[in-house]
Scaffold this active site. Structure first.
Site, PDB file in Angstrom:
ATOM      1  N   LYS A   8      -6.203  -0.997  -1.267  1.00  0.00           N
ATOM      2  CA  LYS A   8      -6.411  -0.558  -2.654  1.00  0.00           C
ATOM      3  C   LYS A   8      -7.590  -1.321  -3.244  1.00  0.00           C
ATOM      4  CE  LYS A   8      -4.996  -4.526  -4.759  1.00  0.00           C
ATOM      5  NZ  LYS A   8      -5.888  -5.400  -5.567  1.00  0.00           N
ATOM      6  N   ASP A 132       2.006  -6.655  -5.533  1.00  0.00           N
ATOM      7  CA  ASP A 132       1.309  -5.398  -5.244  1.00  0.00           C
ATOM      8  C   ASP A 132       2.142  -4.423  -4.413  1.00  0.00           C
ATOM      9  OD1 ASP A 132      -0.981  -6.139  -6.613  1.00  0.00           O
ATOM     10  OD2 ASP A 132      -1.992  -6.936  -4.833  1.00  0.00           O
TER      11      ASP A 132
END
Length: 278
Positions: A8, A132
């Protein structure tokens, strides 16, 4: 079963402040990338966890093992697993490589063992592994708030090319937060950037992106700042460090321009990759 563990980037990262529990309150836009690790997972008679990257310790500090133990403890599983990790995402990059691996194992066991919870519930379970991980379980464009536990997915409809350049140094997330100066760092308006994305004003987005942790990372690893400045000099208009670093990304609609930049960095002591939004 083969599960992709997607990297990401943070198109925006605003550290709002420190909470009473010691964690930091965040407001971010996170976007999954095509760049991914692969996780091969299957049921077995005994556990076996391996990686093709020998620098990765396959022990209880690894998110892969943490994910297995979390699923076993939560759902009283008696199953054993063979898990083979194929690494492509560099570590200490701000690309959520470890979190993505843990999230992929959660999804794999969820499917293999037919566990009767929603993907959203699985994502919330993932916060026990890392901040995350909930985002990586969903792996779609999101506003991410709190300590990473509040996810608001939204449709992006934009697939530009993404250049990733990571110097041969990492940044400790802990140190990045410890050296953070709230008054001097960037505080991007995440709600406004989301509005620009949803109305497809992509050229406007470039002017508003920001990362509160950049200045801290620049002090800890000056190579990051050098790469960012070099990418801007090369002509990229959308350049930012991801997460707490040390990877810098540049976004462009021009594939040939990105490929030219990849060639520029190929003989340098850096990780370089041409990818795109998932």
């Amino acid at each position: 079963m083969l599960i992709q563990a997607n990297a990401k980037i943070n198109l925006a990262l605003n550290v709002i402040g420190k909470r009473d529990d010691g964690y930091h309150e965040l407001d971010m836009i996170m976007i999954p990338l095509q760049l991914h690790d692969d996780i091969e997972i299957s049921l077995a008679k005994e556990d076996k966890f391996t990686s093709d990257d020998k620098t990765v310790a396959m022990d209880t500090s690894n998110t892969v093992i943490k994910a297995v133990n979390l699923m076993r403890d939560t759902f009283q599983l008696k199953d054993h697993f063979h898990i083979q990790l194929h690494k492509r995402i560099p570590s200490q990059a701000g690309l959520a490589g470890g979190s993505a691996d843990g999230a992929a194992v959660l999804r794999g066991i969820w499917k293999l063992c037919n566990i009767d919870i929603s993907i959203e519930e699985l994502a919330q379970l993932g916060k026990k592994i890392g901040a995350d991980v909930p985002f990586c379980v969903l792996s779609q464009c999101c506003i991410v708030q709190g300590i990473g536990d509040r996810l608001i997915p939204f449709s992006l409809g934009w697939k530009p090319h993404v250049l990733l350049v990571k110097p041969n140094v990492g940044v400790s997330t802990k140190e990045a937060y410890e050296t953070l100066d709230y008054t001097a760092c960037a505080h991007p308006d995440v709600a406004h950037i989301k509005q620009l994305l949803e109305t497809k004003q992509f050229s406007e987005v470039y002017q508003h992106i920001g990362n509160s942790l950049e200045n801290s990372a620049f002090k800890l690893a000056p190579e990051i700042k050098m790469i960012k400045e070099e990418l801007i000099e090369m002509g990229f208009t959308c350049v930012l460090m991801s997460g707490s670093g040390s990877c810098v990304f540049a976004i462009s609609e021009d594939e040939q321009f990105v490929k030219k930049a990849v060639r520029h960095y190929q003989n340098r002591d850096v990780f370089v990759c041409n990818t795109s939004f998932l």
